[in-house]
Design a protein around this motif. Structure first.
Motif, PDB file in Angstrom:
ATOM      1  N   GLY A  62       1.471   5.564   2.276  1.00 26.35           N
ATOM      2  CA  GLY A  62       1.754   4.524   1.297  1.00 26.35           C
ATOM      3  C   GLY A  62       2.772   3.547   1.830  1.00 26.35           C
ATOM      4  N   THR A  63       3.640   4.034   2.729  1.00 27.95           N
ATOM      5  CA  THR A  63       4.676   3.185   3.303  1.00 27.95           C
ATOM      6  C   THR A  63       4.631   3.130   4.828  1.00 27.95           C
ATOM      7  N   ARG A  64       3.942   4.091   5.456  1.00 31.55           N
ATOM      8  CA  ARG A  64       3.874   4.078   6.916  1.00 31.55           C
ATOM      9  C   ARG A  64       2.619   4.795   7.387  1.00 31.55           C
ATOM     10  N   ASP A  65       2.157   4.391   8.567  1.00 28.01           N
ATOM     11  CA  ASP A  65       0.982   5.032   9.145  1.00 28.01           C
ATOM     12  C   ASP A  65       1.285   6.501   9.413  1.00 28.01           C
ATOM     13  N   ILE A  66       0.341   7.354   9.057  1.00 23.66           N
ATOM     14  CA  ILE A  66       0.493   8.790   9.283  1.00 23.66           C
ATOM     15  C   ILE A  66       0.813   9.089  10.746  1.00 23.66           C
ATOM     16  N   LEU A  67       0.134   8.415  11.665  1.00 21.58           N
ATOM     17  CA  LEU A  67       0.266   8.725  13.084  1.00 21.58           C
ATOM     18  C   LEU A  67       1.616   8.342  13.668  1.00 21.58           C
ATOM     19  N   ASP A  68       2.419   7.577  12.919  1.00 27.67           N
ATOM     20  CA  ASP A  68       3.735   7.157  13.415  1.00 27.67           C
ATOM     21  C   ASP A  68       4.863   8.083  12.987  1.00 27.67           C
ATOM     22  N   ILE A  69       4.564   9.113  12.222  1.00 28.40           N
ATOM     23  CA  ILE A  69       5.602  10.001  11.702  1.00 28.40           C
ATOM     24  C   ILE A  69       6.054  10.992  12.785  1.00 28.40           C
ATOM     25  N   PRO A 121       2.516  12.753   1.721  1.00 30.07           N
ATOM     26  CA  PRO A 121       1.474  12.113   0.914  1.00 30.07           C
ATOM     27  C   PRO A 121       0.418  11.537   1.850  1.00 30.07           C
ATOM     28  N   LEU A 122      -0.808  11.393   1.355  1.00 30.39           N
ATOM     29  CA  LEU A 122      -1.880  10.901   2.221  1.00 30.39           C
ATOM     30  C   LEU A 122      -2.856  10.016   1.453  1.00 30.39           C
ATOM     31  N   PHE A 123      -3.142   8.850   2.061  1.00 31.45           N
ATOM     32  CA  PHE A 123      -4.234   7.967   1.640  1.00 31.45           C
ATOM     33  C   PHE A 123      -5.028   7.677   2.907  1.00 31.45           C
ATOM     34  N   ILE A 124      -6.303   8.024   2.924  1.00 33.17           N
ATOM     35  CA  ILE A 124      -7.080   7.958   4.161  1.00 33.17           C
ATOM     36  C   ILE A 124      -8.507   7.535   3.870  1.00 33.17           C
ATOM     37  N   GLY A 125      -9.036   6.675   4.735  1.00 27.96           N
ATOM     38  CA  GLY A 125     -10.417   6.270   4.557  1.00 27.96           C
ATOM     39  C   GLY A 125     -10.696   4.865   5.040  1.00 27.96           C
ATOM     40  N   SER A 126     -11.536   4.151   4.301  1.00 29.71           N
ATOM     41  CA  SER A 126     -11.949   2.798   4.681  1.00 29.71           C
ATOM     42  C   SER A 126     -10.750   1.859   4.750  1.00 29.71           C
ATOM     43  N   LYS A 127     -10.718   1.028   5.775  1.00 29.72           N
ATOM     44  CA  LYS A 127      -9.548   0.211   6.074  1.00 29.72           C
ATOM     45  C   LYS A 127      -9.102  -0.657   4.902  1.00 29.72           C
ATOM     46  N   VAL A 184      -7.558   1.401   2.020  1.00 34.89           N
ATOM     47  CA  VAL A 184      -6.225   1.924   2.348  1.00 34.89           C
ATOM     48  C   VAL A 184      -5.208   0.788   2.380  1.00 34.89           C
ATOM     49  N   ASP A 185      -5.607  -0.366   2.906  1.00 31.53           N
ATOM     50  CA  ASP A 185      -4.720  -1.541   2.879  1.00 31.53           C
ATOM     51  C   ASP A 185      -4.295  -1.864   1.448  1.00 31.53           C
ATOM     52  N   MET A 186      -5.246  -1.774   0.513  1.00 29.80           N
ATOM     53  CA  MET A 186      -4.953  -2.145  -0.868  1.00 29.80           C
ATOM     54  C   MET A 186      -3.972  -1.169  -1.516  1.00 29.80           C
ATOM     55  N   ILE A 187      -4.174   0.149  -1.332  1.00 25.22           N
ATOM     56  CA  ILE A 187      -3.249   1.103  -1.946  1.00 25.22           C
ATOM     57  C   ILE A 187      -1.861   0.950  -1.329  1.00 25.22           C
ATOM     58  N   GLU A 188      -1.798   0.574  -0.062  1.00 22.85           N
ATOM     59  CA  GLU A 188      -0.497   0.346   0.578  1.00 22.85           C
ATOM     60  C   GLU A 188       0.191  -0.876  -0.035  1.00 22.85           C
ATOM     61  N   THR A 189      -0.608  -1.899  -0.374  1.00 29.55           N
ATOM     62  CA  THR A 189      -0.053  -3.080  -1.041  1.00 29.55           C
ATOM     63  C   THR A 189       0.486  -2.717  -2.422  1.00 29.55           C
ATOM     64  N   TYR A 190      -0.251  -1.890  -3.160  1.00 27.97           N
ATOM     65  CA  TYR A 190       0.235  -1.417  -4.464  1.00 27.97           C
ATOM     66  C   TYR A 190       1.566  -0.698  -4.307  1.00 27.97           C
ATOM     67  N   CYS A 191       1.673   0.132  -3.281  1.00 27.16           N
ATOM     68  CA  CYS A 191       2.900   0.892  -3.056  1.00 27.16           C
ATOM     69  C   CYS A 191       4.064  -0.045  -2.705  1.00 27.16           C
ATOM     70  N   THR A 192       3.809  -1.000  -1.808  1.00 25.87           N
ATOM     71  CA  THR A 192       4.854  -1.951  -1.403  1.00 25.87           C
ATOM     72  C   THR A 192       5.341  -2.765  -2.593  1.00 25.87           C
ATOM     73  N   ASP A 193       4.410  -3.241  -3.410  1.00 22.89           N
ATOM     74  CA  ASP A 193       4.786  -4.027  -4.595  1.00 22.89           C
ATOM     75  C   ASP A 193       5.637  -3.201  -5.548  1.00 22.89           C
ATOM     76  N   ALA A 194       5.301  -1.923  -5.702  1.00 22.62           N
ATOM     77  CA  ALA A 194       6.056  -1.036  -6.590  1.00 22.62           C
ATOM     78  C   ALA A 194       7.485  -0.864  -6.085  1.00 22.62           C
ATOM     79  N   ILE A 195       7.638  -0.727  -4.774  1.00 21.40           N
ATOM     80  CA  ILE A 195       8.981  -0.582  -4.180  1.00 21.40           C
ATOM     81  C   ILE A 195       9.790  -1.852  -4.387  1.00 21.40           C
ATOM     82  N   LEU A 196       9.180  -3.015  -4.194  1.00 15.55           N
ATOM     83  CA  LEU A 196       9.877  -4.289  -4.357  1.00 15.55           C
ATOM     84  C   LEU A 196      10.306  -4.486  -5.818  1.00 15.55           C
TER      85      LEU A 196
END
Length: 337
Positions: free
Chosen positions: A296-303, A313-319, A322-334
């Motif tokens: 939601g905040t960082r690529d799994i492979l960079d941990i 936490p994990l969100f995985i699948g079609s690009k 996954v981009d969209m759920i990451e945007t939802y997460c970023t907006d929530a943090i902001l």
């Protein structure tokens, strides 16, 4: 009908593409293929012999151990010990990593991590289950492997994949150069290339999550689920498809397009799925197929992992999904500052 290409033939052909390859990685992949055939044999007769149900033990995750869990774990370990191509292994079912200290294995270059039987709680009801594996090059030079050999980022994987035991048995893997799938032909006992160069659709119309935990999810996940279920001028509601076996849900989405979600929740604030045994290998594979995996905040492979049994936490699948759920997460943090 084209020429039948077996897993062994395919691995050998790919090995020739790397002039400095010593064959150890190829041998490991073949050994995992052999182990999965043995596991498949037992899975297919699970209702006929005394191998279903609980052992009465609890693993390091606090989960009840199924008899087939135990069998799959022992089978993979035996194959790795006998192969001479791995210096150590770590299993989701065991507390710590183990060194393989035989003469043949002492100077081996690779370590293997695996979830021997993902979705094993579904065994007794005949739902698809799977095996997940990850292969790293060791960091230490020789001798007994160390914890640091295992605690590597997913970016450093040299191979990863899974086996799904379902209506047919498939082995899907990558060595960082595309994703290929092999279906087990029971008449000849060989995995044969059936899905060359798998690419996950960039967009999908399926989402996979345990909707029963909806009330425990973060608000941004609830917002995204509502988006998935809403009908607008631009989209129809997405289909909810959740099997409860990670390998099975992932495999469907890999082939057809979709997103799998197991977010952090009030009950499991760190997430449920294991970084080293489940998330890293399938994140490595999905990226090779054109998809993405994030917390939601960082690529799994960079941990950088802190421990063998770390959960994320994990969100995985079609690009695009996954981009969209990451945007939802970023907006929530902001919004929360």
């Amino acid at each position: 009908m084209g020429k039948l290409i077996t897993l062994d033939e395919f691995i050998y052909q790919r090995q020739k593409d790397f002039p400095f390859s010593t064959g150890e990685l190829s041998g490991l992949l073949r050994d995992i293929g052999v182990a999965s055939k043995i596991i498949n044999r037992e899975v297919n007769k699970a209702g006929l012999v005394d191998i279903t149900g609980l052992t009465g033990e609890v693993n390091v995750q606090g989960e009840a151990v199924q008899k087939l869990d135990e069998f799959a774990d022992a089978t993979l370990i035996d194959c790795l010990r006998n192969s001479g191509e791995a210096c150590g292994y770590a299993s989701e079912e065991q507390d710590s990593f183990h060194t393989i200290s035989t003469f043949d294995n002492a100077n081996a270059k690779y370590i293997v991590l695996f979830d021997p039987l993902d979705g094993s709680s579904n065994i007794d009801v005949n739902v698809s289950i799977g095996t997940i594996f990850a292969i790293y090059r060791r960091k230490t030079d020789a001798g007994e492997c160390k914890l640091g050999d295992f605690l590597q980022r997913g970016r450093e994987l040299v191979a990863a994949g899974y086996v799904i035991y379902g209506s047919s048995t498939m082995l899907v893997y990558t060595t960082g150069n595309g994703v290929n799938g092999f279906t087990l032909d029971p008449s000849i006992g060989e995995f044969c290339l059936s899905h060359p160069d798998i690419r996950i659709p960039e967009e999908g119309n399926m989402f996979s999550t345990n909707i029963g935990y909806y009330s425990f999810y973060p608000e941004y996940v609830k917002d995204y689920i509502r988006f998935c279920m809403d009908e607008t001028e631009d989209k129809k509601p997405y289909s909810l498809r959740y099997i409860g076996s990670f390998v099975a849900d992932f495999h469907r989405n890999l082939i057809k397009g979709g997103i799998f979600m197991y977010p952090a929740s009030k009950q499991q604030p760190e997430g449920k799925l294991r970084l080293m045994y489940e998330c890293n290998p399938l994140a490595f594979l999905v990226e090779q197929a054109g998809g993405r995996a994030t917390t939601g905040t960082r690529d799994i492979l960079d941990i950088y992992p802190d421990e063998l049994h770390q959960r994320v936490p994990l969100f995985i699948g079609s690009k695009h999904m996954v981009d969209m759920i990451e945007t939802y997460c970023t907006d929530a943090i902001l919004q929360t500052g």
